[in-house]
Scaffold this motif. Structure first.
Motif, PDB file in Angstrom:
ATOM      1  N   TYR A  70       0.879  -1.320  -0.287  1.00  0.00           N
ATOM      2  CA  TYR A  70       0.010   0.143   0.039  1.00  0.00           C
ATOM      3  C   TYR A  70       1.009   1.287  -0.142  1.00  0.00           C
ATOM      4  CZ  TYR A  70       0.934   0.167   5.069  1.00  0.00           C
ATOM      5  OH  TYR A  70       1.486   0.196   6.434  1.00  0.00           O
ATOM      6  N   ALA A  71       0.398   2.371  -0.426  1.00  0.00           N
ATOM      7  CA  ALA A  71       0.853   3.548  -0.344  1.00  0.00           C
ATOM      8  C   ALA A  71       0.269   4.301   0.770  1.00  0.00           C
ATOM      9  CB  ALA A  71       0.636   4.307  -1.589  1.00  0.00           C
ATOM     10  N   SER A  72       0.645   5.218   1.450  1.00  0.00           N
ATOM     11  CA  SER A  72       0.347   6.159   2.317  1.00  0.00           C
ATOM     12  C   SER A  72       0.956   7.259   2.138  1.00  0.00           C
ATOM     13  CB  SER A  72       0.661   5.306   3.808  1.00  0.00           C
ATOM     14  OG  SER A  72       1.971   5.353   4.189  1.00  0.00           O
ATOM     15  N   ALA A  73       0.738   8.595   3.035  1.00  0.00           N
ATOM     16  CA  ALA A  73       1.081   9.615   3.081  1.00  0.00           C
ATOM     17  C   ALA A  73       2.592   9.583   3.591  1.00  0.00           C
ATOM     18  CB  ALA A  73       0.509  10.880   3.840  1.00  0.00           C
ATOM     19  N   PHE A  74       3.755  10.356   3.026  1.00  0.00           N
ATOM     20  CA  PHE A  74       5.038  10.383   3.644  1.00  0.00           C
ATOM     21  C   PHE A  74       5.169  11.250   4.625  1.00  0.00           C
ATOM     22  CE2 PHE A  74       9.191  12.624   3.268  1.00  0.00           C
ATOM     23  CZ  PHE A  74       9.895  11.360   4.035  1.00  0.00           C
ATOM     24  N   ARG A  75       4.433  12.470   4.694  1.00  0.00           N
ATOM     25  CA  ARG A  75       4.131  13.197   5.791  1.00  0.00           C
ATOM     26  C   ARG A  75       2.789  13.964   5.518  1.00  0.00           C
ATOM     27  NH1 ARG A  75       7.650  10.767   7.571  1.00  0.00           N
ATOM     28  NH2 ARG A  75       9.663  11.245   8.377  1.00  0.00           N
ATOM     29  N   THR A  76       2.149  14.554   6.563  1.00  0.00           N
ATOM     30  CA  THR A  76       0.847  15.238   6.387  1.00  0.00           C
ATOM     31  C   THR A  76       0.959  16.704   5.990  1.00  0.00           C
ATOM     32  OG1 THR A  76       0.819  15.322   8.780  1.00  0.00           O
ATOM     33  CG2 THR A  76      -0.137  13.396   7.725  1.00  0.00           C
ATOM     34  N   ARG A  77       2.155  17.364   6.137  1.00  0.00           N
ATOM     35  CA  ARG A  77       2.057  18.685   5.797  1.00  0.00           C
ATOM     36  C   ARG A  77       1.839  18.929   4.187  1.00  0.00           C
ATOM     37  NH1 ARG A  77       6.520  19.660   9.968  1.00  0.00           N
ATOM     38  NH2 ARG A  77       4.957  20.225  11.855  1.00  0.00           N
ATOM     39  N   PRO A  78       0.916  19.914   3.683  1.00  0.00           N
ATOM     40  CA  PRO A  78       0.621  20.086   2.635  1.00  0.00           C
ATOM     41  C   PRO A  78       1.576  20.058   1.492  1.00  0.00           C
ATOM     42  CG  PRO A  78      -0.591  21.730   3.853  1.00  0.00           C
ATOM     43  CD  PRO A  78       0.483  20.995   4.666  1.00  0.00           C
ATOM     44  N   ALA A  79       2.794  20.476   1.572  1.00  0.00           N
ATOM     45  CA  ALA A  79       3.875  20.440   0.524  1.00  0.00           C
ATOM     46  C   ALA A  79       4.287  19.110   0.228  1.00  0.00           C
ATOM     47  CB  ALA A  79       5.121  21.355   1.176  1.00  0.00           C
ATOM     48  N   TYR A  80       4.127  18.354   1.221  1.00  0.00           N
ATOM     49  CA  TYR A  80       4.516  16.716   1.023  1.00  0.00           C
ATOM     50  C   TYR A  80       3.499  15.956   0.220  1.00  0.00           C
ATOM     51  CZ  TYR A  80       8.273  17.097   4.410  1.00  0.00           C
ATOM     52  OH  TYR A  80       9.434  17.280   5.355  1.00  0.00           O
ATOM     53  N   ARG A  81       2.303  16.606  -0.106  1.00  0.00           N
ATOM     54  CA  ARG A  81       1.109  15.995  -0.515  1.00  0.00           C
ATOM     55  C   ARG A  81       1.577  15.202  -2.050  1.00  0.00           C
ATOM     56  NH1 ARG A  81      -0.040  21.010  -1.290  1.00  0.00           N
ATOM     57  NH2 ARG A  81      -0.707  22.096  -3.350  1.00  0.00           N
ATOM     58  N   TRP A  82       2.411  15.278  -2.674  1.00  0.00           N
ATOM     59  CA  TRP A  82       2.764  14.866  -3.953  1.00  0.00           C
ATOM     60  C   TRP A  82       3.708  13.517  -3.780  1.00  0.00           C
ATOM     61  CZ3 TRP A  82      -0.611  16.239  -7.111  1.00  0.00           C
ATOM     62  CH2 TRP A  82      -1.121  17.657  -7.009  1.00  0.00           C
ATOM     63  N   ILE A  83       3.832  13.323  -2.394  1.00  0.00           N
ATOM     64  CA  ILE A  83       5.160  12.070  -2.072  1.00  0.00           C
ATOM     65  C   ILE A  83       4.193  10.986  -1.238  1.00  0.00           C
ATOM     66  CG2 ILE A  83       7.138  11.746  -0.948  1.00  0.00           C
ATOM     67  CD1 ILE A  83       7.959  14.488  -1.163  1.00  0.00           C
ATOM     68  N   VAL A  84       4.549   9.792  -1.730  1.00  0.00           N
ATOM     69  CA  VAL A  84       3.993   8.755  -1.052  1.00  0.00           C
ATOM     70  C   VAL A  84       4.989   7.740  -0.546  1.00  0.00           C
ATOM     71  CG1 VAL A  84       1.596   8.488  -2.248  1.00  0.00           C
ATOM     72  CG2 VAL A  84       3.602   7.382  -3.025  1.00  0.00           C
ATOM     73  N   GLU A  85       4.677   7.011   0.442  1.00  0.00           N
ATOM     74  CA  GLU A  85       5.649   6.050   1.028  1.00  0.00           C
ATOM     75  C   GLU A  85       4.808   4.700   0.857  1.00  0.00           C
ATOM     76  OE1 GLU A  85       7.416   4.497   5.394  1.00  0.00           O
ATOM     77  OE2 GLU A  85       6.706   6.459   5.241  1.00  0.00           O
ATOM     78  N   ASP A  86       5.767   3.734   0.483  1.00  0.00           N
ATOM     79  CA  ASP A  86       5.447   2.457  -0.053  1.00  0.00           C
ATOM     80  C   ASP A  86       5.575   1.370   1.266  1.00  0.00           C
ATOM     81  OD1 ASP A  86       7.520   0.279  -0.814  1.00  0.00           O
ATOM     82  OD2 ASP A  86       8.382   2.326  -1.112  1.00  0.00           O
ATOM     83  N   SER A  87       4.536   0.299   1.367  1.00  0.00           N
ATOM     84  CA  SER A  87       4.874  -0.694   2.359  1.00  0.00           C
ATOM     85  C   SER A  87       4.619  -2.035   1.560  1.00  0.00           C
ATOM     86  CB  SER A  87       3.829  -0.379   3.617  1.00  0.00           C
ATOM     87  OG  SER A  87       4.384   0.813   4.109  1.00  0.00           O
ATOM     88  N   ILE A  88       5.269  -2.884   1.808  1.00  0.00           N
ATOM     89  CA  ILE A  88       4.956  -4.215   1.334  1.00  0.00           C
ATOM     90  C   ILE A  88       5.343  -5.115   2.230  1.00  0.00           C
ATOM     91  CG2 ILE A  88       5.712  -5.814  -0.415  1.00  0.00           C
ATOM     92  CD1 ILE A  88       6.938  -3.471  -1.908  1.00  0.00           C
ATOM     93  N   TYR A  89       4.509  -6.218   2.469  1.00  0.00           N
ATOM     94  CA  TYR A  89       4.537  -7.512   3.350  1.00  0.00           C
ATOM     95  C   TYR A  89       3.942  -8.623   2.808  1.00  0.00           C
ATOM     96  CZ  TYR A  89       5.461  -3.837   6.819  1.00  0.00           C
ATOM     97  OH  TYR A  89       5.786  -2.847   7.568  1.00  0.00           O
ATOM     98  N   LEU A  90       4.860  -9.739   3.086  1.00  0.00           N
ATOM     99  CA  LEU A  90       4.498 -10.978   2.258  1.00  0.00           C
ATOM    100  C   LEU A  90       4.446 -12.119   3.257  1.00  0.00           C
ATOM    101  CD1 LEU A  90       7.214 -10.943  -0.641  1.00  0.00           C
ATOM    102  CD2 LEU A  90       4.680 -10.531  -0.736  1.00  0.00           C
ATOM    103  N   ALA A  91       3.739 -13.123   3.089  1.00  0.00           N
ATOM    104  CA  ALA A  91       3.463 -14.260   3.979  1.00  0.00           C
ATOM    105  C   ALA A  91       4.754 -14.996   3.574  1.00  0.00           C
ATOM    106  CB  ALA A  91       2.277 -15.285   3.384  1.00  0.00           C
ATOM    107  N   PRO A  92       5.465 -15.550   4.659  1.00  0.00           N
ATOM    108  CA  PRO A  92       6.611 -16.410   4.581  1.00  0.00           C
ATOM    109  C   PRO A  92       6.858 -17.309   3.241  1.00  0.00           C
ATOM    110  CG  PRO A  92       6.016 -16.252   6.732  1.00  0.00           C
ATOM    111  CD  PRO A  92       5.030 -15.850   5.791  1.00  0.00           C
ATOM    112  N   ALA A  93       5.937 -18.129   2.989  1.00  0.00           N
ATOM    113  CA  ALA A  93       5.822 -18.945   1.911  1.00  0.00           C
ATOM    114  C   ALA A  93       5.896 -18.125   0.440  1.00  0.00           C
ATOM    115  CB  ALA A  93       4.743 -19.987   1.925  1.00  0.00           C
ATOM    116  N   ALA A  94       5.593 -16.971   0.602  1.00  0.00           N
ATOM    117  CA  ALA A  94       5.550 -16.081  -0.771  1.00  0.00           C
ATOM    118  C   ALA A  94       6.848 -15.364  -0.982  1.00  0.00           C
ATOM    119  CB  ALA A  94       4.241 -15.114  -0.653  1.00  0.00           C
ATOM    120  N   ARG A  95       7.653 -15.467   0.107  1.00  0.00           N
ATOM    121  CA  ARG A  95       9.008 -14.619  -0.182  1.00  0.00           C
ATOM    122  C   ARG A  95       9.856 -15.328  -1.313  1.00  0.00           C
ATOM    123  NH1 ARG A  95       9.423 -13.855   6.228  1.00  0.00           N
ATOM    124  NH2 ARG A  95       7.461 -12.278   6.171  1.00  0.00           N
ATOM    125  N   GLY A  96      10.581 -14.365  -2.165  1.00  0.00           N
ATOM    126  CA  GLY A  96      11.383 -14.913  -3.091  1.00  0.00           C
ATOM    127  C   GLY A  96      10.872 -15.246  -4.136  1.00  0.00           C
TER     128      GLY A  96
END
Length: 185
Positions: A70-96
């Motif tokens: 998923y993507a989320s706000a990098f920071r919540t101040r208005p000048a940052y609104r064009w930047i997102v932070e990514d997060s990725i999580y996998l089940a152990p059997a799905a890695r690699g």
């Protein structure tokens, strides 16, 4: 392992919470120590998706969740609104198996379509596989925070990586492409 990608839904929350729980307890991607409850994960999911940020699920041919990004706000101040932070999580059997790459590729595409201009990865534990995945998809290392997390009896470094989306910083953003309910004014 055959898999497909789709938007995550509230019905995925039990599996999302379990994948994240395993990562919190055994990994270094998250600096949380105690896994959040399913209701807390539901609150986080709702907070992101209600603002229009993409939340993508990878599922096997039987519909079982293999991972999510998923993507989320990098920071919540208005000048940052064009930047997102990514997060990725996998089940152990799905890695690699290329599932993380597929999820991140889809997330980059969706965030670009929404008009975001930069994606930032905050890589907990400076995890080599995560760094390699991000680097392979055009992220550059922009900083290393040394000894910023203490987990599993050791100090962990945090790698910061960044990738332009669309025109990146080479043109002004178009406010009508992604008005973003998170940011007013």
């Amino acid at each position: 392992m055959p898999f497909s990608l789709r938007d995550a839904t509230p019905s995925d929350l039990s599996a999302i919470a379990e994948i994240y729980r395993e990562s919190v307890l055994n990994g270094v991607a998250s600096y949380e120590i105690i896994p959040p409850s399913e209701s807390e994960m539901a609150s986080r999911f709702s907070a992101n998706t209600s603002l229009g940020y993409p939340y993508i699920a990878a599922v096997d041919e039987n519909g079982a969740l293999l991972g999510y990004a998923y993507a989320s706000a990098f920071r919540t101040r208005p000048a940052y609104r064009w930047i997102v932070e990514d997060s990725i999580y996998l089940a152990p059997a799905a890695r690699g198996l290329g599932i993380g790459r597929a999820l991140l590729t889809a997330l980059i595409s969706r965030c670009t379509e929404l008009g975001f201009r930069q994606m930032v990865a905050i890589v907990g534990g400076a995890h080599p596989a995560s760094i390699a995945l991000h680097r392979a998809l055009g992220f550059e290392e922009t900083g290393l925070l040394k000894g910023t997390g203490y987990k599993h009896g050791r100090w962990l470094d945090t790698m910061i990586m960044q990738r332009p989306l669309g025109d990146g910083k080479d043109s002004d953003p178009n406010p009508s492409v992604y008005p973003g309910t998170l940011f007013e004014g």
